[in-house]
Design an enzyme around this catalytic site. Structure first.
Site, PDB file in Angstrom:
ATOM      1  N   CYS A   1      37.582 -36.133  32.413  1.00  0.00           N
ATOM      2  CA  CYS A   1      37.121 -34.755  32.144  1.00  0.00           C
ATOM      3  C   CYS A   1      35.718 -34.526  32.699  1.00  0.00           C
ATOM      4  O   CYS A   1      35.429 -33.464  33.244  1.00  0.00           O
ATOM      5  CB  CYS A   1      37.079 -34.467  30.641  1.00  0.00           C
ATOM      6  SG  CYS A   1      38.439 -35.137  29.697  1.00  0.00           S
ATOM      7  N   ASP A   2      34.810 -35.477  32.533  1.00  0.00           N
ATOM      8  CA  ASP A   2      33.390 -35.208  32.778  1.00  0.00           C
ATOM      9  C   ASP A   2      32.761 -35.998  33.930  1.00  0.00           C
ATOM     10  O   ASP A   2      31.610 -35.738  34.289  1.00  0.00           O
ATOM     11  CB  ASP A   2      32.584 -35.512  31.494  1.00  0.00           C
ATOM     12  CG  ASP A   2      33.052 -34.647  30.332  1.00  0.00           C
ATOM     13  OD1 ASP A   2      33.432 -33.504  30.584  1.00  0.00           O
ATOM     14  OD2 ASP A   2      33.035 -35.120  29.188  1.00  0.00           O
TER      15      ASP A   2
ATOM     16  N   CYS B   1      35.318 -39.071  27.814  1.00  0.00           N
ATOM     17  CA  CYS B   1      36.418 -38.842  28.761  1.00  0.00           C
ATOM     18  C   CYS B   1      35.890 -38.810  30.190  1.00  0.00           C
ATOM     19  O   CYS B   1      35.284 -37.823  30.614  1.00  0.00           O
ATOM     20  CB  CYS B   1      37.116 -37.527  28.414  1.00  0.00           C
ATOM     21  SG  CYS B   1      38.423 -37.097  29.568  1.00  0.00           S
TER      22      CYS B   1
END
Ligand code: NAP
Length: 309
Positions: free
Chosen positions: A137-138, A134
């Site tokens: 997300c990261d 992701c």
């Protein structure tokens, strides 16, 4: 809140929320159960540029928030729980989610799909320690670092472009010599100065001690192997449908996607499926919406017939 509904929708992505909008407007009592552990692919997409009517593009999170507000405005109820089982009841279905069993005359499955794993040594060990599925997300964790993206489809290319906002360099490793992604995305990626490409190559191992330190790569033509240092590995090699809990309930294809007809009917009377979790040609937000509307209309006809309306 009663536990008995006309329609129960499982999944809170574009397919499920569209189905909820339509069943709520058809005045069917509807509960949407969205997973609290597996997010919809749309929600974790940085920018959606091919949803008609929004020429500037929109973040997946914002688009799904708008979908949800619109459906709730017409009476859709929703909760966050993971569905664990579905069982036939006398005139409908029982659905277990968390500590509660819900009953419904009809079910619409819209559970979507999740990122497929590459299946190489080091992948599980370093998940969350440099291995990610992701970018939204990261991505920010890799500011000014050199990272690698594995895959050549729309997701890999789109997410690689997003990652160039943070990383010093993004190397895309693909097992062939050309990308599968949509042409406009290919053009942008190939023109991006922060992008590098390793063609005809497979990642065979993710290396590190505590955290990711690199990848082992084999050239599929020469069979030569090499080890390349990277701080992060983003894997986008396709999707796996979120249908594990449906084995033995509805007919699935060999990859686990739900088999439906064009009215979104599954192999079980009263269970409909829509969006990325079903066997279909094109997995996009717009096709998920179309599926969702059709599934809702089919469920409406089914429920009204059961009720003798
Ligand atoms: P995909 O289209 O199935 O592409 C998967 C990519 O990973 C392919 O390039 C494939 O290589 C590669 N791959 C598969 N298994 C591999 C392995 N074991 N090792 C190395 N490489 C491997 O998956 P996706 O990109 O996640 O897209 C899924 C669906 O969502 C598609 O329908 C896509 O169009 C859609 N989507 C659309 C958008 C958009 O419209 N903007 C954005 C994201 C996703 P090969 O090419 O050699 O098969």
């Amino acid at each position: 809140m009663s536990n008995r509904y006309d329609v129960l929708i499982i999944g809170g992505g574009p397919a499920g929320l569209t189905a909820g909008l339509y069943t709520a407007r058809a005045r069917l009592t509807t509960l949407l159960i969205e997973s609290y552990t597996v997010p919809s692919q749309a929600v974790i997409t940085d920018l959606i540029e091919n949803y008609p009517g929004i020429p500037s593009g929109i973040s997946g999170f914002e688009l799904m928030d708008r979908f949800k507000k619109q459906a709730e405005q017409f009476g859709l109820e929703s909760i966050a729980e993971d569905v664990t089982a579905i069982e036939k009841d006398s005139d409908g279905w029982k659905v277990a989610a968390g500590d509660t069993v819900y009953e419904a005359l009809s079910i619409i499955i819209a559970t979507g799909a999740r990122a497929k794993e590459l299946g190489v040594p080091g992948e599980t060990k370093f998940r969350g320690k440099g291995v990610s599925y992701c970018a939204v997300c990261d991505g920010a964790l890799f500011k000014d670092k050199e990272i690698v993206v594995v895959g050549g489809g729309d997701t890999a290319v789109e997410e690689a472009l997003f990652l160039t906002k943070f990383a010093k360099k993004v190397t895309l490793i693909h097992r062939r010599d050309s990308l599968r992604a949509t042409k406009i995305l290919q053009e942008r990626t190939l023109a991006n100065e922060k992008m590098e490409f390793v063609w005809n190559s497979r990642v065979t191992e993710i290396l590190g001690e505590g955290m990711v330190s690199g990848v082992k790569v084999v050239d599929v033509k020469t069979l030569q192997t090499s080890e390349i240092p990277y701080k992060g590995v983003f894997i986008f090699v396709g999707l796996v449908p979120n249908t594990d809990f449906l084995k033995g309930v509805v007919e699935l294809d060999e990859s686990g996607y739900i088999i439906t007809d064009e009215e979104m009917r599954s192999s079980q009377q009263g269970i409909f499926a829509c969006g990325d979790c079903r066997n279909k040609l094109l997995r996009q937000v717009i096709t998920a919406c179309g599926d969702g509307a059709t599934a809702a209309f089919s469920a409406q006809k089914y429920v009204e017939e059961l009720k003798g309306v």
